[in-house]
Design an enzyme around this catalytic site. Structure first.
Site, PDB file in Angstrom:
ATOM      1  CG  HIS A 124      -1.719   1.244   1.409  1.00 29.45           C
ATOM      2  ND1 HIS A 124      -3.049   1.319   1.075  1.00 29.45           N
ATOM      3  CD2 HIS A 124      -1.390   2.478   1.889  1.00 29.45           C
ATOM      4  CE1 HIS A 124      -3.496   2.539   1.324  1.00 29.45           C
ATOM      5  NE2 HIS A 124      -2.504   3.258   1.831  1.00 29.45           N
ATOM      6  CD  GLU A 125       1.700   3.743   3.684  1.00 27.19           C
ATOM      7  OE1 GLU A 125       2.013   4.811   3.108  1.00 27.19           O
ATOM      8  OE2 GLU A 125       0.634   3.611   4.310  1.00 27.19           O
ATOM      9  CG  HIS A 140       0.183   9.194  -6.740  1.00 33.90           C
ATOM     10  ND1 HIS A 140      -0.966   9.439  -6.014  1.00 33.90           N
ATOM     11  CD2 HIS A 140       0.018   9.872  -7.899  1.00 33.90           C
ATOM     12  CE1 HIS A 140      -1.770  10.215  -6.709  1.00 33.90           C
ATOM     13  NE2 HIS A 140      -1.206  10.496  -7.858  1.00 33.90           N
TER      14      HIS A 140
END
Length: 712
Positions: free
Chosen positions: A500-501, A507
């Site tokens: 997730h991180e 991004h």
């Protein structure tokens, strides 16, 4: 933190901008020469020189950074030439580089590696930084220039990104109070200063209370069920606190605590659960109840001053959700089926308790322990069977990095020559598919007593074509560090969190924008979690999991039947997980949908009444965060925005379906996701970016199916 985010930290020193500029003397030459922040780092990609940065460098760098920035802003505001996009908006984007450097590094270290000195700097600088924002966004001359450009924006022949930047700046000024009267601007400055100070106090209270609230037991027997290594770790932690012969079980940030799944002694489980749930609400110097009420009142006052019914209405207007009614509808639509599922799950747990002749009703302290038993019965495995296959380095390099290589063509090379702020931090050069270096990535994976709880991504340097910069990004987790020589074996949740991180990191690293205002994760709060949640899907993608899920001793791959059970159990316990999240999200909205006159006097009473009114007052499933340690809501980052994870998950679930329909882990899929969405940052409306990627608006059905809320 981006430059615009930094500026919006608004409060007041009670001085006009020009007065501040005149009053603040330049730093002495000797101080400038000795302070590493006064010049951009000469390390690759302006990577921070952690080996040269000392605690005493921050305060003078902040002071000089604010002075230089306001001088630059003063020049822009008082420019005798008519306003142009270049001499006003672009000039603002270029301004404040020293302040940006020191603020980014300070914010990251204060969260990941703080101490009393940094905490003191934080308390001192929070209101000053807020005043700095006010000096910019409440400057009438500066706003007049921005407004004049905004009103003729269609005649300026700007490219799409530049036009959007102008529109965003105008929105930022208006939302910061630029249209208020002089008297109301003064009121806003005072409120903003109070909010900044209170949020800092809340943040520091939560960390100190979490450290102080550890559970102490007298014997190894009381910790039966925990591994011998974990018990040894508890003994060492107690000894470090001067409690020789005792055992210390540390508390983490959420209501639930990992050892609850292992401890067979119910009395100890109940003590641990109570210790967690009572944080910040039992008196003493770290009690946060009074601070919560002051924050809620100050935010409500600010919203009303700016023309909104409440703070949630003010906050949500600038998100993709737009309105409180939209958020309330989403949460209420899910609350009833979530609690219904949780009650069914509780009945399953109770059946096990009764079969064992336990003689008690399942409570919050029992949920994790008996969930593992039900999982073992239903799927013939428990979490402890997985951990030997989830060794940290394998998960990171052969899982997270491997998936990024397959999907986006990235490669990673660890380097030991760059300085770090803690020996456990690892640093990697990140190379694009064409072999050119794209970014630098830091991995700070272990828990520390001076590190905030939870997991997060941040940036030291943001990508910008205007500034000629590339991303330096970091991921932070709080995995318990094993004793020396022992492997770091992760839970399934920790593995998902790692993926997730890294989705956030991607991004940031893939950002390909011109202006700093739009770099990387500078997108609406209820959109920022979307790409990171998508990246979780690769954790159990067969090709990826087969590459990293190998036994740490033998190297044997995770048996297919165990993987099949993991996949089959994905909807298991979703009633609990959805209910605890919804309860926290609904609390966040209730607190921030209050008018100033509605602020209660009893924090816990309000919380209990709110949970009951919303139908999520199911005692075995407490909120993921209770009010008094709800940092997302009361430290500023996700105030009125904790719903964002679920809002983003709607987009995420739909995107996962697209990947599956399009063939999964393929370069063409990754390249399309990167081109249409990950690289675009905040350069366009967030939902427009989603439509460009998906070809349509999102559908909710994949989310309902994922969470087991379809009734199937």
């Amino acid at each position: 933190m981006s430059r615009p985010q930094m500026l919006v930290l608004a409060a007041s020193l009670g001085l006009a901008m020009t007065q501040i500029v005149q009053a603040a003397p330049a730093a002495p030459a000797a101080a400038i020469a000795a302070n590493p922040f006064f010049k951009a780092s000469t390390l690759p990609f302006q990577y921070p020189a952690f080996d040269k940065i000392k605690d005493e460098h921050f305060a003078p760098a902040f002071a000089e950074g604010m002075r230089q920035h306001l001088k630059e802003i003063d020049t822009i505001a008082n420019n005798a030439k008519p306003a142009t996009f270049e001499n006003t908006v672009v000039a603002m984007e270029r301004s404040g580089q020293l302040l940006t450097r020191v603020q980014a590094t300070f914010a990251n270290l204060q969260g990941a590696n703080t101490n009393d000195t940094l905490d003191a700097v934080d308390r001192d600088m929070s209101p000053k930084m807020a005043a700095h924002g006010d000096a910019i966004y409440l400057n009438a001359k500066l706003y007049a220039r921005v407004k004049s450009l905004y009103e003729r924006r269609d005649k300026l022949h700007l490219d799409a990104e530049s036009k959007h930047l102008l529109e965003r700046y105008h929105t930022d000024f208006v939302r910061s109070g630029a249209n208020l009267s002089a008297a109301d601007k003064d009121k806003l400055k005072t409120i903003n200063g109070d909010i900044a100070t209170l949020q800092t106090s809340f943040t520091q209270n939560v960390l100190k209370e979490t450290n102080a609230a550890a559970l102490i037991v007298d014997s190894r027997a009381e910790l039966a069920g925990m591994s011998e290594a974990a018990i040894d770790g508890a003994a060492a932690a107690a000894k470090a606190k001067g409690l020789d012969g005792k055992f210390l079980v540390a508390i983490t940030n959420t209501s639930g605590q990992a050892p609850l799944a292992e401890l067979s002694n119910r009395a100890v489980r109940e003590r641990l659960m109570a210790t967690s749930l009572n944080r910040g609400s039992h008196g003493g110097e770290f009690d946060s109840r009074a601070i919560v009420l002051k924050i809620a009142k100050a935010r409500a006052d600010k919203a009303v001053l700016l023309g909104y019914a409440n703070f949630a209405a003010y906050s949500l207007e600038d998100q993709t959700a737009k309105t409180t009614s939209a958020v309330n509808q989403l949460l209420s639509d899910l609350a009833k089926p979530a609690v219904t599922n949780a009650r069914k799950e509780a009945a399953d747990l109770q059946a096990v308790v009764d079969a064992e002749k336990g003689g008690f009703q399942v409570g919050a302290a029992d949920w994790a322990f008996y969930t593992d038993k039900v999982r073992a019965q239903r799927f013939a495995f428990d979490e402890n069977q997985l951990k030997p296959y989830f060794e940290l380095n394998n998960v990171l390099t052969n899982g997270v990095f491997f998936a990024a290589g397959k999907l986006y063509g990235l490669t990673f090379k660890e380097r030991k020559d760059l300085p770090v702020y803690n020996p456990d931090v690892r640093v990697f050069d990140v190379f694009d598919a064409d072999g050119k270096q794209l970014a630098i990535f830091l991995a700070d994976m272990y828990a520390r007593s001076n590190k905030q709880g939870g997991a997060w991504m941040n940036e030291y340097i943001s990508q910008s074509g205007l500034m000629g910069t590339h991303s330096v990004v970091a991921n932070h987790l709080n995995i318990p560090k094993p004793p020396a020589g022992e492997p770091t074996l992760m839970t399934y949740d920790e593995v998902k969190t790692t993926f997730h991180e890294f989705g956030h990191a991607l991004h940031g690293m893939f950002s390909n924008v011109k202006y700093p205002r739009f770099s990387g994760t500078n997108v609406p709060r209820d959109f920022v979690e979307y790409p990171s949640q998508v990246n979780e899907m690769w954790a159990v993608w067969p090709e990826v999991l087969g590459n990293y899920a190998k036994h740490y001793k033998t190297g044997a791959p995770m048996p297919k039947e165990l993987l099949d059970k993991v996949v089959a159990s994905k909807k298991f316990n979703q009633g609990f997980l959805t209910t605890e999240y919804l309860a926290a999200s609904l609390l966040d909205q209730r607190w921030h949908q209050l008018a100033p006159s509605q602020i209660p006097t009893d924090v816990l009473g309000f919380e209990a009444a709110a949970l009951k009114d919303m139908g999520v007052d199911f005692a075995p499933v407490p909120p993921r965060y209770r009010t008094t340690y709800f940092s997302h809501a009361f430290s500023g980052g996700y105030s009125a925005g904790y719903y964002a994870y679920l809002w983003s998950e709607k987009l995420d679930a739909d995107t996962v379906e697209w990947f599956k329909e399009s063939g999964g882990l393929l370069r063409k899929n990754g390249d399309w996701f990167r081109k249409t969405l990950l690289s675009r940052g905040g350069t366009a409306d967030a939902l427009e970016l989603f439509r460009n990627f998906r070809g349509r608006d999102s559908k909710i059905e994949p989310l309902l199916e994922r969470r087991g809320l379809t009734g199937k």
